[in-house]
Design a protein around this motif. Structure first.
Motif, PDB file in Angstrom:
ATOM      1  N   LEU A  54      -4.979  19.051   2.694  1.00 42.54           N
ATOM      2  CA  LEU A  54      -5.703  17.632   1.873  1.00 42.54           C
ATOM      3  C   LEU A  54      -4.833  17.143   1.156  1.00 42.54           C
ATOM      4  O   LEU A  54      -4.732  15.750   1.066  1.00 42.54           O
ATOM      5  CB  LEU A  54      -7.042  18.300   1.181  1.00 42.54           C
ATOM      6  N   ARG A  55      -3.962  17.563   0.260  1.00 37.30           N
ATOM      7  CA  ARG A  55      -2.928  17.052  -0.425  1.00 37.30           C
ATOM      8  C   ARG A  55      -2.073  16.174   0.307  1.00 37.30           C
ATOM      9  O   ARG A  55      -1.701  15.015  -0.175  1.00 37.30           O
ATOM     10  CB  ARG A  55      -2.401  17.997  -1.329  1.00 37.30           C
ATOM     11  N   SER A  56      -1.605  16.721   1.273  1.00 38.26           N
ATOM     12  CA  SER A  56      -0.441  16.038   2.349  1.00 38.26           C
ATOM     13  C   SER A  56      -1.165  14.721   2.732  1.00 38.26           C
ATOM     14  O   SER A  56      -0.507  13.654   2.757  1.00 38.26           O
ATOM     15  CB  SER A  56       0.049  16.945   3.277  1.00 38.26           C
ATOM     16  N   LEU A  57      -2.476  15.023   3.151  1.00 42.63           N
ATOM     17  CA  LEU A  57      -3.105  13.607   3.748  1.00 42.63           C
ATOM     18  C   LEU A  57      -3.224  12.895   2.801  1.00 42.63           C
ATOM     19  O   LEU A  57      -3.048  11.483   3.068  1.00 42.63           O
ATOM     20  CB  LEU A  57      -4.417  14.109   4.469  1.00 42.63           C
ATOM     21  N   ALA A  58      -3.738  13.120   1.599  1.00 42.03           N
ATOM     22  CA  ALA A  58      -3.769  12.181   0.526  1.00 42.03           C
ATOM     23  C   ALA A  58      -2.601  11.399   0.105  1.00 42.03           C
ATOM     24  O   ALA A  58      -2.558  10.114  -0.085  1.00 42.03           O
ATOM     25  CB  ALA A  58      -4.560  12.942  -0.686  1.00 42.03           C
ATOM     26  N   ALA A  59      -1.437  12.073   0.256  1.00 44.76           N
ATOM     27  CA  ALA A  59      -0.118  11.362  -0.388  1.00 44.76           C
ATOM     28  C   ALA A  59       0.151  10.446   0.713  1.00 44.76           C
ATOM     29  O   ALA A  59       0.778   9.470   0.123  1.00 44.76           O
ATOM     30  CB  ALA A  59       0.771  12.411  -0.310  1.00 44.76           C
ATOM     31  N   ILE A  60      -0.086  10.603   1.891  1.00 41.27           N
ATOM     32  CA  ILE A  60       0.337   9.406   2.800  1.00 41.27           C
ATOM     33  C   ILE A  60      -0.996   8.622   2.941  1.00 41.27           C
ATOM     34  O   ILE A  60      -0.672   7.163   2.852  1.00 41.27           O
ATOM     35  CB  ILE A  60       0.652   9.992   4.434  1.00 41.27           C
ATOM     36  N   ALA A  61      -2.306   8.939   2.894  1.00 35.72           N
ATOM     37  CA  ALA A  61      -3.302   8.076   3.287  1.00 35.72           C
ATOM     38  C   ALA A  61      -3.568   7.093   1.844  1.00 35.72           C
ATOM     39  O   ALA A  61      -3.897   6.069   1.898  1.00 35.72           O
ATOM     40  CB  ALA A  61      -4.569   8.831   3.509  1.00 35.72           C
ATOM     41  N   ALA A  62      -3.337   7.737   0.862  1.00 29.47           N
ATOM     42  CA  ALA A  62      -3.694   7.031  -0.560  1.00 29.47           C
ATOM     43  C   ALA A  62      -3.080   5.619  -0.617  1.00 29.47           C
ATOM     44  O   ALA A  62      -3.545   4.453  -0.791  1.00 29.47           O
ATOM     45  CB  ALA A  62      -3.222   7.620  -1.613  1.00 29.47           C
ATOM     46  N   PRO A  63      -1.711   5.509  -0.547  1.00 32.40           N
ATOM     47  CA  PRO A  63      -0.942   4.182  -0.679  1.00 32.40           C
ATOM     48  C   PRO A  63      -1.384   3.139   0.861  1.00 32.40           C
ATOM     49  O   PRO A  63      -1.570   1.752   0.246  1.00 32.40           O
ATOM     50  CB  PRO A  63       0.480   4.329  -0.626  1.00 32.40           C
ATOM     51  N   VAL A  64      -1.533   3.861   1.706  1.00 29.46           N
ATOM     52  CA  VAL A  64      -2.044   3.018   2.991  1.00 29.46           C
ATOM     53  C   VAL A  64      -3.510   2.465   2.656  1.00 29.46           C
ATOM     54  O   VAL A  64      -3.767   1.267   2.866  1.00 29.46           O
ATOM     55  CB  VAL A  64      -1.925   3.872   4.247  1.00 29.46           C
ATOM     56  N   THR A  65      -4.084   3.434   2.180  1.00 30.66           N
ATOM     57  CA  THR A  65      -5.483   2.964   1.897  1.00 30.66           C
ATOM     58  C   THR A  65      -5.739   1.986   0.846  1.00 30.66           C
ATOM     59  O   THR A  65      -6.386   1.045   1.044  1.00 30.66           O
ATOM     60  CB  THR A  65      -6.576   4.145   1.326  1.00 30.66           C
ATOM     61  N   LEU A  66      -4.922   2.094  -0.192  1.00 28.01           N
ATOM     62  CA  LEU A  66      -4.769   0.910  -1.362  1.00 28.01           C
ATOM     63  C   LEU A  66      -4.359  -0.415  -0.680  1.00 28.01           C
ATOM     64  O   LEU A  66      -4.860  -1.289  -1.152  1.00 28.01           O
ATOM     65  CB  LEU A  66      -4.093   1.572  -2.322  1.00 28.01           C
ATOM     66  N   SER A  67      -3.296  -0.090   0.079  1.00 31.77           N
ATOM     67  CA  SER A  67      -2.607  -1.530   0.656  1.00 31.77           C
ATOM     68  C   SER A  67      -3.855  -2.098   1.529  1.00 31.77           C
ATOM     69  O   SER A  67      -3.945  -3.148   1.419  1.00 31.77           O
ATOM     70  CB  SER A  67      -1.594  -1.064   1.468  1.00 31.77           C
ATOM     71  N   ARG A  68      -4.427  -1.282   2.550  1.00 33.40           N
ATOM     72  CA  ARG A  68      -5.345  -1.944   3.369  1.00 33.40           C
ATOM     73  C   ARG A  68      -6.592  -2.404   2.606  1.00 33.40           C
ATOM     74  O   ARG A  68      -7.356  -3.263   3.059  1.00 33.40           O
ATOM     75  CB  ARG A  68      -5.759  -1.036   4.363  1.00 33.40           C
ATOM     76  N   LEU A  69      -6.956  -1.607   1.770  1.00 30.69           N
ATOM     77  CA  LEU A  69      -8.173  -2.042   0.754  1.00 30.69           C
ATOM     78  C   LEU A  69      -7.991  -3.387   0.159  1.00 30.69           C
ATOM     79  O   LEU A  69      -8.734  -4.297   0.206  1.00 30.69           O
ATOM     80  CB  LEU A  69      -8.436  -0.937  -0.294  1.00 30.69           C
ATOM     81  N   ILE A  70      -6.675  -3.534  -0.558  1.00 32.81           N
ATOM     82  CA  ILE A  70      -6.336  -4.854  -1.040  1.00 32.81           C
ATOM     83  C   ILE A  70      -6.431  -6.093   0.058  1.00 32.81           C
ATOM     84  O   ILE A  70      -6.756  -7.123  -0.058  1.00 32.81           O
ATOM     85  CB  ILE A  70      -5.007  -4.758  -1.806  1.00 32.81           C
ATOM     86  N   SER A  71      -5.410  -5.746   1.253  1.00 33.77           N
ATOM     87  CA  SER A  71      -5.414  -6.579   2.410  1.00 33.77           C
ATOM     88  C   SER A  71      -6.879  -7.265   2.689  1.00 33.77           C
ATOM     89  O   SER A  71      -7.188  -8.033   2.979  1.00 33.77           O
ATOM     90  CB  SER A  71      -4.356  -6.042   3.194  1.00 33.77           C
TER      91      SER A  71
END
Length: 527
Positions: free
Chosen positions: A231-248
Motif C-alpha cells: 500500500l505504501r509503494s502504491l501510494a508513493a507513486i500514485a500520490a504525486p500522479v493523483t495530485l498532478s491529475r487532480l490539479i490538472s
C-alpha cells in the motif's frame, strides 16, 4: 507467456490508437453534423467534470500498478503482483462507490452552480455510470501494461470505439427529434456502452492469457513484502500522479466555465459562447491531438519499460529510450504541425463542415511538436520515480493557461482566438519545463544529425505544399487529401534518402518490418 519488446508493444498500441482515432473522427464527424457546434458544446461541458471525478477515483493507481507490476515481474515475485492487484482493486472499488454516490446526490448543485449552460444537465446524468466502469478497467489496463502485453489494451480500445459509434448512431439520431440536450445525453450513453464492452473484453483476456501462473510459472510462492508495504509503494507513486491529475483536472474543469464567462464579457451571448467552446474543444482540439496516437503509445509503454530498466540499474537503456522517443516524436510531430497549420481551414470545412474552426486550429498547430513530446517526457519522469516533477511542470502550465485565457478571451477583438493563443503558450512552456527536468536527471541524448534532417525534410514539404496551394484553388474534398498524401509521401522519401529511415532500423519492427524494409530499399541511398 512471451512478453512483448518495447518496440513491439509501442507498435501494437500505435496501430490500435490510429484505428480508434480514425474511428473517433468518424463518430465525431457524424455527431457534429447531427447536433452541431452547440450540441458539441453541451457534450464537452461535462467532460472536465468527468475527468476531475476520475482523478479522485483512480487516484493515479493505473501508473502505479503498471510500474510496480513491471518491477515484480523483473524480480520474479508473483505473490507481490497478486497483492498489488488486490490492494489497488479495494482502493479503486471503494472510491468508485463513494464518488458515484456523490455525483448522484450533488446533481442539483451541479445543475445550478457548476454548469454554465443548464441544457448540459441530461449529459451529466448520463455520464454518472461511466465512473465505475472506467475505474475497474484501469486496474486491468495497468496490469497488462505492467506485464508489457499491450495487445488486450489495444483491442479493447477498438471494441470500445466500435460500440460507441454504433450506439451513438442509433441513440443520438433518435433523440435529436425530441431535443438537442437529449441528443447530447444520448451521445454520452454511447460512451457508457463503449467503456463497458471494453471492460468485459479485458476481463476475458486476463482470464484467458494473463493469469499469474502463466506469466511467472516457476516463481516462488512467497514474498517478503507485507500488505502495508504494498500500500505504501502504491501510494508513493500514485500520490504525486493523483495530485498532478487532480490539479490538472480541476484546471480542465474550470476551463469551460472560465472560457464561457470570458466570452460573455467579450460581448457574446450564452448560446454563442457555448458554440464557440464546442468549436474549440470539440473540433479544433481533436484535430490537434490526432498525432498523439503515436506519442501516447510511446508514453504508455515507457513507464513499465523505464521502471524495469531502473530496477536493473540500466540507465543506458533509459537514455536510449529517450533518444528513440524524441526522434520518433519529431518524425511524426514536425510534418503534422505543418499539415495542420497549412490546411487548417479546408480540413475543418471538409471534416466538420465548419470552416471557421480552421482559424482556431491554425493558431495552435505550430506548437504541435511540443504537445506531442509531453507524453513521452512525462512517461520517462514517472518511470524514474519523478512523477512529482512532472506534476509541478503541468501545474505551472495549467495555471498559466487559465490566467491567459481569462485575460485574452475577454478581449472583444480576440474572444475564442484568445483561448487558442493561451493554450499554445501553455503547451510550449510545459514541454520546455519537462525537457529541463529530464535533462537534469539523465541528460538529454538526441541524435542531432537525424533531428536536423527531420527538420529539413519538414521545411521542404512546407515549401512544396505552399507552392501547391498557391498554384491551385482552395484545397477541398479529394484535392485536399491528395495534397496531404503527396506531402507525406515526399516526406517519407526524403527521410529514406537522407537515411533517417533505413532498411536496418525498419527491419526491427515486428511482423511488418520485412515488408517495410523492402519498400524503403527502393529509395536511393536508404540501404
Amino acid at each position: 507467456m512471451k512478453r512483448q519488446t518495447f518496440v513491439h508493444g509501442a507498435l501494437v498500441l500505435m496501430a490500435a490508437s490510429l484505428v480508434t482515432r480514425i474511428m473517433g473522427f468518424v463518430y465525431r464527424i457524424f455527431l457534429t453534423r447531427l447536433i452541431g457546434a452547440s450540441g458539441m458544446g453541451l457534450f464537452q461541458l461535462v467532460f472536465p467534470l468527468l475527468n476531475l471525478v476520475l482523478t479522485f477515483v483512480t487516484a493515479g493507481l493505473p501508473i502505479a500498478i503498471s510500474k510496480l507490476v513491471a518491477e515484480a515481474v523483473a524480480a520474479g515475485d508473483r505473490v507481490r503482483i497478486l497483492r498489488i492487484i488486490r490492494v489497488s482493486s479495494w482502493v479503486i472499488g471503494v472510491l468508485a462507490v463513494i464518488f458515484t454516490a456523490i455525483m448522484w446526490f450533488a446533481r442539483h448543485f451541479i445543475l445550478h452552480h457548476w454548469l454554465s449552460d443548464p441544457r448540459a444537465y441530461p449529459s451529466y446524468l448520463a455520464m454518472i455510470p461511466i465512473v465505475s466502469i472506467i475505474a475497474i478497467a484501469t486496474i486491468y489496463r495497468g496490469y497488462f501494461q505492467g506485464i508489457q502485453d499491450m495487445t488486450p489494451t489495444a483491442v479493447a480500445s477498438i471494441i470500445e470505439q466500435t460500440v460507441r459509434i454504433l450506439t451513438i448512431w442509433g441513440l443520438a439520431a433518435y433523440f435529436i427529434r425530441f431535443s438537442l440536450p437529449f441528443a447530447a445525453a444520448a451521445a454520452m450513453m454511447g460512451m457508457v456502452f463503449g467503456e463497458l464492452s471494453g471492460l468485459l473484453y479485458l476481463i476475458f483476456q486476463q482470464k484467458k492469457r494473463a493469469r499469474i501462473n502463466q506469466i511467472l510459472p516457476n516463481a516462488p510462492a512467497r514474498s517478503s513484502e507485507t500488505v502495508r508495504q504494498t500500500l505504501r509503494s502504491l501510494a508513493a507513486i500514485a500520490a504525486p500522479v493523483t495530485l498532478s491529475r487532480l490539479i490538472s483536472s480541476a484546471i480542465f474543469a474550470l476551463e469551460p466555465i472560465l472560457v464561457t464567462r470570458a466570452l460573455l464579457k467579450a460581448g457574446m451571448t450564452t448560446h454563442a459562447a457555448t458554440s464557440a467552446y464546442g468549436e474549440y474543444s470539440g473540433m479544433a482540439i481533436p484535430l490537434l491531438l490526432f498525432p498523439t496516437v503515436f506519442t501516447w503509445s510511446l508514453a504508455t509503454n515507457l513507464v513499465p519499460n523505464v521502471s524495469e530498466a531502473i530496477a536493473g540499474s540500466n540507465l543506458r537503456r533509459v537514455r536510449v529510450r529517450l533518444s528513440q522517443s524524441f526522434l520518433a516524436t519529431a518524425i511524426v510531430g514536425f510534418p503534422s504541425s505543418v499539415m495542420l497549420a497549412l490546411f487548417a481551414t479546408p480540413l475543418c470545412a471538409s471534416i466538420y463542415h465548419q470552416a471557421e474552426v480552421g482559424k482556431i486550429l491554425a493558431v495552435m498547430a505550430p506548437a504541435g511538436f511540443f504537445l506531442y513530446l509531453q507524453a513521452p517526457l512525462t512517461g520517462i519522469l514517472q518511470g524514474l520515480d519523478h512523477a512529482g516533477i512532472a506534476m509541478r511542470n503541468s501545474i505551472i502550465g495549467g495555471i498559466l493557461r487559465l490566467g491567459m485565457i481569462y485575460f485574452l478571451a475577454r478581449q472583444p477583438h480576440l474572444n475564442i482566438m484568445g483561448v487558442a493563443y493561451a493554450v499554445t503558450i501553455s503547451i510550449v512552456v510545459t514541454t520546455i519545463l519537462h525537457m529541463i527536468s529530464v535533462g537534469r536527471r539523465i541528460g538529454f541524448p538526441v541524435r542531432l544529425e537525424s533531428l536536423l534532417k527531420t527538420i529539413f525534410a519538414s521545411l521542404i514539404i512546407y515549401g512544396f505544399l505552399e507552392i501547391i496551394t498557391k498554384r491551385t484553388t482552395t484545397a477541398v474534398g479529394g484535392k485536399l487529401w491528395l495534397a496531404i498524401f503527396a506531402g507525406f509521401l515526399l516526406y517519407f522519401l526524403l527521410l529514406c534518402g537522407m537515411r533517417v529511415v533505413t532498411t536496418d532500423n525498419v527491419k526491427r519492427l515486428p511482423k511488418i518490418g520485412q515488408l517495410l524494409a523492402t519498400i524503403v530499399s527502393w529509395v536511393p541511398f536508404s540501404v
